[in-house]
Design an enzyme around this catalytic site. Sequence first.
Site, PDB file in Angstrom:
ATOM      1  N   TYR A 141       0.859  -1.186   0.000  1.00 31.21           N
ATOM      2  CA  TYR A 141       0.000   0.000   0.000  1.00 31.21           C
ATOM      3  C   TYR A 141       0.888   1.226   0.000  1.00 31.21           C
ATOM      4  O   TYR A 141       1.823   1.317   0.793  1.00 31.21           O
ATOM      5  CB  TYR A 141      -0.892  -0.010   1.242  1.00 31.21           C
ATOM      6  CG  TYR A 141      -1.805   1.185   1.360  1.00 31.21           C
ATOM      7  CD1 TYR A 141      -2.935   1.297   0.550  1.00 31.21           C
ATOM      8  CD2 TYR A 141      -1.542   2.202   2.278  1.00 31.21           C
ATOM      9  CE1 TYR A 141      -3.780   2.399   0.660  1.00 31.21           C
ATOM     10  CE2 TYR A 141      -2.386   3.302   2.388  1.00 31.21           C
ATOM     11  CZ  TYR A 141      -3.502   3.390   1.571  1.00 31.21           C
ATOM     12  OH  TYR A 141      -4.333   4.477   1.677  1.00 31.21           O
ATOM     13  N   ASP A 185       9.343   2.748  -0.614  1.00 27.94           N
ATOM     14  CA  ASP A 185       8.346   3.418   0.206  1.00 27.94           C
ATOM     15  C   ASP A 185       8.681   3.097   1.660  1.00 27.94           C
ATOM     16  O   ASP A 185       8.312   2.051   2.185  1.00 27.94           O
ATOM     17  CB  ASP A 185       6.944   2.932  -0.165  1.00 27.94           C
ATOM     18  CG  ASP A 185       5.870   3.580   0.699  1.00 27.94           C
ATOM     19  OD1 ASP A 185       6.225   4.199   1.727  1.00 27.94           O
ATOM     20  OD2 ASP A 185       4.689   3.458   0.351  1.00 27.94           O
ATOM     21  N   LYS A 215       5.195   9.316   8.616  1.00 33.84           N
ATOM     22  CA  LYS A 215       5.047   8.790   9.979  1.00 33.84           C
ATOM     23  C   LYS A 215       6.092   9.320  10.959  1.00 33.84           C
ATOM     24  O   LYS A 215       5.949  10.431  11.447  1.00 33.84           O
ATOM     25  CB  LYS A 215       5.009   7.265   9.949  1.00 33.84           C
ATOM     26  CG  LYS A 215       3.833   6.759   9.087  1.00 33.84           C
ATOM     27  CD  LYS A 215       3.490   5.333   9.294  1.00 33.84           C
ATOM     28  CE  LYS A 215       2.499   4.801   8.289  1.00 33.84           C
ATOM     29  NZ  LYS A 215       1.090   5.002   8.616  1.00 33.84           N
TER      30      LYS A 215
END
Length: 445
Positions: free
Chosen positions: A158, A253, A281
């Site tokens: 994702y 990613d 994050k």
Amino acid sequence: MRTREREPRRRLPRVKTQASKRLFARAKRRIPGGVNSPVRAFQSVGGTPRFLVRGRGCRVWDADGNAYIDYVGSWGPLILGHADPGVLRAARAAMANGTSFGAPTELEVRMAEAVAAAMPAVDMLRMVSSGTEATMSAIRLARAVTGRDRILKFDGCYHGHADSLLVCAGSGVATLGIPGSPGVPKAMTELTVQAPYNDLAAVEAAVTRWGGDLAAILVEPVAGNMGCIPPLPGFLEGLRALCDRSGALLIFDEVMTGFRVARGGAQALYAVRPDLTCLGKVVGGGFPAAAYGGRRDLMRRVAPAGDVYQAGTLSGNPVAMAAGLATLERVAKPGVYEQLAATAQALTRGLAEIAARRGIELTTAAAGGMFGFFFHPGPVRSFEEAKKSNVPRFRSFFSEMLARGVYLAPSAFEAGFVSLAHRPADVATTLEAADAAMKRAARVR
Ligand code: HOZ
């Protein structure tokens, strides 16, 4: 048939959820599904999503006053735990000077320098506000640099909700079992080539077929959105070699893994150098911040240094930069990643032992401060294999853990996160709850 032996849950104090229920009912009238991000809605695990009011260290409290040991950690950012005093101090100090300028600040320069110092493959960096923006912008840059349109992504990975990246995606798309999304033009998904995670032969075949038009291979170097699946030995190295051969860029990613599996991210842990890196994050210290960066010659193409356009009003927001910097300073101290890895391993080892004792098939994985488990004998190396896990059993385990004060990701296809605030006593309390929860889960076939 389910046995009728006395269920451990009956011995639990009744968990009050009235306040969360009331808030959820109100939320559903004004917010689609009552939540601002799908996995939070508890749809795949059932029950009422807990409306949280407070967090401190490794614990969160809900609107009914229940306390939980938290393994979601805002889905990864809170590596120091909730309401860390140093992060709060830094954010407050920044806020006192103003919350947003839409003009450069020194904090952004310090952030770019701190990330470049820690991450082997990042020479230059552009701040954005979310992981979705980071991956979307990295892909635009890869397309511009290579003059090619296609990208390759992995099933179950994702990378945010940009059009071309929802193809066979993990996270909420996997949790809700939806095949992608209406509203995404076919022309966009046609440019996305898929391959199974950890399957180099499949990637090689795709590169042979599409290589001349492949702008990038985009990968979560440790998959964290289909549960936690580490790369097999040689997988990331193989991707690097295939990119070198075809001229495609390798994009890691590291929104989840950056400053989480090691200070230098997965690229340091596995010693593989991507061309571009996406971050999010942890770099925002619990505030909305993300970034993409990489080789200087590539990043120089980003406007206004170059011609690849990308912009954002809140990019490099000073409060987020201050909180992120305070976090990055703390994780630069010796022993941090050893402690995080020890906590995650104590947890997964404990879960595996309990499962073995209770006759439950369980596969666990941990990488630095992230972890996961599947109710499946394993091995779990890909989305195909992850999907074979016993989801009804997970649902039972999740609900019982929640009732016993442990807050896990409400999905069988998300990773868990530990922080420096999780101490051995918290892990021991968690494993006590897990023992009872596995006893109950064992009855779910
Ligand atoms: N996509 C996130 C997990 N991989 C969930 C974000 C959220 O609900 O906050």
